[in-house]
Design an enzyme around this catalytic site. Structure first.
Site, PDB file in Angstrom:
ATOM      1  N   LYS A   1       2.024   8.811  -5.305  1.00  0.00           N
ATOM      2  CA  LYS A   1       2.049   8.148  -6.615  1.00  0.00           C
ATOM      3  C   LYS A   1       2.390   9.095  -7.762  1.00  0.00           C
ATOM      4  O   LYS A   1       2.996   8.706  -8.734  1.00  0.00           O
ATOM      5  CB  LYS A   1       0.666   7.553  -6.912  1.00  0.00           C
ATOM      6  CG  LYS A   1       0.415   6.267  -6.220  1.00  0.00           C
ATOM      7  CD  LYS A   1      -0.990   5.803  -6.514  1.00  0.00           C
ATOM      8  CE  LYS A   1      -1.567   5.221  -5.247  1.00  0.00           C
ATOM      9  NZ  LYS A   1      -2.938   4.842  -5.323  1.00  0.00           N
TER      10      LYS A   1
ATOM     11  N   SER B   1      -7.128   8.085   0.103  1.00  0.00           N
ATOM     12  CA  SER B   1      -6.542   9.209   0.846  1.00  0.00           C
ATOM     13  C   SER B   1      -6.734  10.512   0.082  1.00  0.00           C
ATOM     14  O   SER B   1      -7.004  11.560   0.683  1.00  0.00           O
ATOM     15  CB  SER B   1      -5.046   8.969   1.077  1.00  0.00           C
ATOM     16  OG  SER B   1      -4.847   7.825   1.862  1.00  0.00           O
TER      17      SER B   1
ATOM     18  N   ARG C   1      -9.188  -2.446  -4.308  1.00  0.00           N
ATOM     19  CA  ARG C   1     -10.563  -1.957  -4.316  1.00  0.00           C
ATOM     20  C   ARG C   1     -11.171  -2.318  -5.665  1.00  0.00           C
ATOM     21  O   ARG C   1     -11.383  -3.468  -5.973  1.00  0.00           O
ATOM     22  CB  ARG C   1     -10.575  -0.442  -4.062  1.00  0.00           C
ATOM     23  CG  ARG C   1     -10.125  -0.063  -2.655  1.00  0.00           C
ATOM     24  CD  ARG C   1      -9.827   1.402  -2.535  1.00  0.00           C
ATOM     25  NE  ARG C   1      -8.767   1.765  -3.462  1.00  0.00           N
ATOM     26  CZ  ARG C   1      -8.252   2.971  -3.603  1.00  0.00           C
ATOM     27  NH1 ARG C   1      -8.721   3.947  -2.892  1.00  0.00           N
ATOM     28  NH2 ARG C   1      -7.281   3.211  -4.451  1.00  0.00           N
TER      29      ARG C   1
ATOM     30  N   HIS D   1      -7.826   1.418   4.655  1.00  0.00           N
ATOM     31  CA  HIS D   1      -6.515   0.891   5.070  1.00  0.00           C
ATOM     32  C   HIS D   1      -6.649   0.091   6.367  1.00  0.00           C
ATOM     33  O   HIS D   1      -6.066  -0.985   6.515  1.00  0.00           O
ATOM     34  CB  HIS D   1      -5.532   2.042   5.346  1.00  0.00           C
ATOM     35  CG  HIS D   1      -5.118   2.847   4.160  1.00  0.00           C
ATOM     36  ND1 HIS D   1      -5.158   4.224   4.151  1.00  0.00           N
ATOM     37  CD2 HIS D   1      -4.635   2.473   2.947  1.00  0.00           C
ATOM     38  CE1 HIS D   1      -4.705   4.673   2.975  1.00  0.00           C
ATOM     39  NE2 HIS D   1      -4.391   3.628   2.231  1.00  0.00           N
TER      40      HIS D   1
HETATM   41  O1  PNS Z   1      -0.255   4.015  -0.805  1.00  0.00           O
HETATM   42  P1  PNS Z   1       0.405   3.737  -2.099  1.00  0.00           P
HETATM   43  O2  PNS Z   1       0.725   5.023  -2.798  1.00  0.00           O
HETATM   44  O3  PNS Z   1      -0.341   2.777  -2.957  1.00  0.00           O
HETATM   45  O4  PNS Z   1       1.810   3.016  -1.762  1.00  0.00           O
HETATM   46  C1  PNS Z   1       2.763   2.829  -2.753  1.00  0.00           C
HETATM   47  C2  PNS Z   1       4.055   2.248  -2.145  1.00  0.00           C
HETATM   48  C3  PNS Z   1       4.585   3.164  -1.050  1.00  0.00           C
HETATM   49  C4  PNS Z   1       3.788   0.885  -1.574  1.00  0.00           C
HETATM   50  C5  PNS Z   1       5.087   2.148  -3.326  1.00  0.00           C
HETATM   51  O5  PNS Z   1       5.198   3.380  -3.938  1.00  0.00           O
HETATM   52  C6  PNS Z   1       6.456   1.676  -2.876  1.00  0.00           C
HETATM   53  O6  PNS Z   1       6.652   0.502  -2.654  1.00  0.00           O
HETATM   54  N1  PNS Z   1       7.406   2.638  -2.730  1.00  0.00           N
HETATM   55  C7  PNS Z   1       8.753   2.340  -2.328  1.00  0.00           C
HETATM   56  C8  PNS Z   1       9.714   2.412  -3.504  1.00  0.00           C
HETATM   57  C9  PNS Z   1       9.773   1.099  -4.261  1.00  0.00           C
HETATM   58  O7  PNS Z   1      10.065   0.064  -3.707  1.00  0.00           O
HETATM   59  N2  PNS Z   1       9.483   1.177  -5.580  1.00  0.00           N
HETATM   60  C10 PNS Z   1       9.558   0.020  -6.459  1.00  0.00           C
HETATM   61  C11 PNS Z   1       8.352  -0.873  -6.427  1.00  0.00           C
HETATM   62  S1  PNS Z   1       6.888  -0.085  -6.927  1.00  0.00           S
END
Ligand code: PNS
Length: 174
Positions: free
Chosen positions: A52, A144, A106, A28
């Protein structure tokens, strides 16, 4: 006449690097630092409470934000803002006045998931760009969840995460 005047498109100066950061890894950090080289204004957006797979996080939102701020300060990247967010990423980006979301890619295994998110975000706000930065090869397999697993088994994670996160993991899993 400038390119902007020719195309009518506004230049993007401010971007958001979103994630769960549970915890922040060197992968990150690499993506954030490379994004900072490309854009003058970078906001790291730390998503609230679920990962996730819909499970709770190992670290609270406040802890994840604080770990990032400290790690960035130690890398001389204090001008990168770190903010928590709840709700939709597109709403947060709009509130912040950011023109794009930047994520690290990645291996190919990331691609489908990221494509799906970029597609959803485009449907929610077609003005918000999605930009991908390729991970440096040495960070290709750091995640992570792998870090949490190794730390929970009592092994050394200092080659995967910033020093302050090594300490935080030691406290969490001791
Ligand atoms: O570190 P990650 O798990 O890849 O991050 C994922 C993240 C936080 C970027 C994604 O889950 C997100 O955008 N969450 C906010 C909710 C949202 O906007 N969801 C709709 C688009 S995926």
């Amino acid at each position: 006449m400038s390119t902007t005047e020719q195309t009518g498109a506004a230049r993007i100066d401010h971007v958001v690097v979103p994630g769960t950061f549970d915890p922040v890894t060197l992968g990150h950090m690499d993506v954030i630092s490379r994004t900072r080289k490309l854009f003058p204004c970078v906001t790291v957006a730390v998503a609230a409470s679920v990962n996730k797979r819909g499970r709770g996080t190992a670290f609270t939102l406040e802890e994840r934000v604080e770990m990032l701020r400290q790690a960035l300060a130690e890398e001389g990247l204090s001008d990168v803002e770190v903010l928590p967010f709840t709700g939709l990423l597109v709403d947060f980006a709009r509130e912040q006045g950011a023109g794009a979301v930047v994520k690290g890619l990645r291996a190919m295994t990331d691609f489908e998931y990221e494509l799906q998110q970029a597609d959803l975000n485009y449907r929610l706000d077609s003005e918000l760009e999605s930009i991908f930065v390729m991970s440096a090869p040495q960070y290709g397999y750091i995640s992570s969840s792998v870090v949490r697993q190794i730390a929970s088994l009592g092994s050394d994670v200092s080659t995967f995460v910033p020093p302050n996160v090594v300490e935080a993991l030691r406290h969490r899993f001791s």
